[in-house]
Structures are given as structure tokens and as C-alpha cells.
Design a protein around this motif. Structure first.
Motif, PDB file in Angstrom:
ATOM      1  N   LEU A 226       0.824  -1.212   0.000  1.00 43.68           N
ATOM      2  CA  LEU A 226       0.000   0.000   0.000  1.00 43.68           C
ATOM      3  C   LEU A 226       0.858   1.261   0.000  1.00 43.68           C
ATOM      4  CD1 LEU A 226      -2.948  -1.010   2.326  1.00 43.68           C
ATOM      5  CD2 LEU A 226      -3.013  -0.597  -0.131  1.00 43.68           C
ATOM      6  N   LYS A 227       1.953   1.237   0.718  1.00 40.63           N
ATOM      7  CA  LYS A 227       2.856   2.385   0.719  1.00 40.63           C
ATOM      8  C   LYS A 227       3.441   2.603  -0.676  1.00 40.63           C
ATOM      9  CE  LYS A 227       6.567   4.508   3.357  1.00 40.63           C
ATOM     10  NZ  LYS A 227       7.454   4.382   4.513  1.00 40.63           N
TER      11      LYS A 227
ATOM     12  N   HIS B  40       0.754   4.094  -2.788  1.00 40.56           N
ATOM     13  CA  HIS B  40       0.593   5.469  -2.326  1.00 40.56           C
ATOM     14  C   HIS B  40       1.644   6.365  -2.989  1.00 40.56           C
ATOM     15  CE1 HIS B  40      -0.935   8.268   0.794  1.00 40.56           C
ATOM     16  NE2 HIS B  40       0.310   8.696   0.898  1.00 40.56           N
TER      17      HIS B  40
ATOM     18  N   SER C 213      -5.161   4.347   0.454  1.00 41.31           N
ATOM     19  CA  SER C 213      -3.940   3.747   1.026  1.00 41.31           C
ATOM     20  C   SER C 213      -3.459   4.540   2.239  1.00 41.31           C
ATOM     21  CB  SER C 213      -2.845   3.647  -0.033  1.00 41.31           C
ATOM     22  OG  SER C 213      -2.489   4.933  -0.525  1.00 41.31           O
TER      23      SER C 213
ATOM     24  N   TRP D 200      -5.722   3.805   5.199  1.00 39.03           N
ATOM     25  CA  TRP D 200      -5.497   2.442   5.673  1.00 39.03           C
ATOM     26  C   TRP D 200      -4.198   2.357   6.467  1.00 39.03           C
ATOM     27  CZ3 TRP D 200      -2.034  -1.401   5.819  1.00 39.03           C
ATOM     28  CH2 TRP D 200      -2.499  -2.651   6.259  1.00 39.03           C
TER      29      TRP D 200
END
Length: 158
Positions: free
Chosen positions: A6-7, A10, A65, A68
């Protein structure tokens, strides 16, 4: 693994958004000076339409993202018995990110509509005026985006 994925998404979404602003503002726009207004307005309308669709997707990825990741860290801290307090850099990043999203909404749903109407009506002076407003707000958003990157990478003085 999910956090890292997710990072990465992002960061890639932010690269698309900021990189696209840099390209459009510093490379594409100045290069169009050799063309007549009708060509400039039509071309910028077409390019911006595609870019703004990509930015909408980038905003969705960035927002989902980011929320989250913050939520995940907060959950882990609370589950470990701690008290979650969001770091100042994250707060600045999130706040300026929301401001950038709002500015983009103005660009896309107000100024770009003006540009679309001007291009459709072949009103090149109105198209140039809309492009000037878009350019100003893109430059502001670009400055905010660079500030977010600097705060995130370098931190804030304490």
C-alpha cells in the motif's frame, strides 16, 4: 507485506500526480508557444482531460492507502496497549493532501469545464483565460505537493 504494498501504491500515485504537474507546467505548456491559439487550446484540453482522469485515480489510491496505513498503525499501537498520537509530519501530510485534493476538484470540475466550453465554442481567448487559471492553481498544488514530500522526507524542526 500489505503495508509495504500500500505504501508503494501510495507513492506511485503521488509520483503520477506531482510528476504530471511538473511535466505539464514546465515542459508541455512552454513548448506550445510556437502553435496558434486554436491548436494550443485544443491540445491542452485533450492532454488535461487524460491527465485529470489519471489524477482522479491517483487521488483515490492515495486517499484509500493513506487512511489504511494510518489506521493500521493506530490499531497496532492500541492493540499493544499504547496510545496512538499521529506524528506531526503525518498530520501535515494528510492536511495538505486534502487541501491539494480540494484544489484539484476546483481545477477539474470548475476551471476545466470552462476550458471545455471554450474549446467547444472555438473561443480561443476564453480558452487561454481558463488555461491561465488552471496553470495558476496547478502551480499552487505543485508547491504544496513538493512541501508534502519535503516534510515527509526531512521532517519538521522540533
Amino acid at each position: 507485506m500489505l503495508y509495504a504494498s500500500l505504501k508503494t501504491l501510495h507513492l506511485l500515485a503521488i509520483i503520477v500526480w506531482i510528476g504530471g504537474m511538473v511535466f505539464a507546467h514546465f515542459f508541455l505548456r512552454p513548448s506550445l508557444g510556437m502553435f496558434e491559439p486554436a491548436v494550443r487550446v485544443r491540445l491542452m484540453h485533450a492532454v488535461l482531460g487524460r491527465f485529470f482522469s489519471a489524477v482522479l485515480a491517483a487521488i483515490a489510491v492515495t486517499l484509500v492507502s493513506g487512511l489504511w496505513m494510518i489506521g493500521n498503525v493506530a490499531k497496532q499501537v492500541v492493540q499493544a496497549g499504547g496510545h496512538f498520537s499521529m506524528p506531526l509530519e503525518w498530520t501535515v501530510m494528510a492536511t495538505l493532501g486534502i487541501v491539494m485534493m480540494l484544489i484539484f476538484g476546483h481545477i477539474r470540475f470548475s476551471l476545466y469545464k470552462r476550458l471545455s466550453r471554450a474549446a467547444q465554442a472555438a473561443d480561443w481567448s476564453a480558452g487561454a483565460a481558463a488555461l491561465a487559471q488552471i496553470r495558476l492553481w496547478v502551480l499552487i498544488n505543485l508547491g504544496l505537493g513538493v512541501l508534502v514530500v519535503l516534510v515527509t522526507l526531512l521532517g519538521l524542526p522540533r
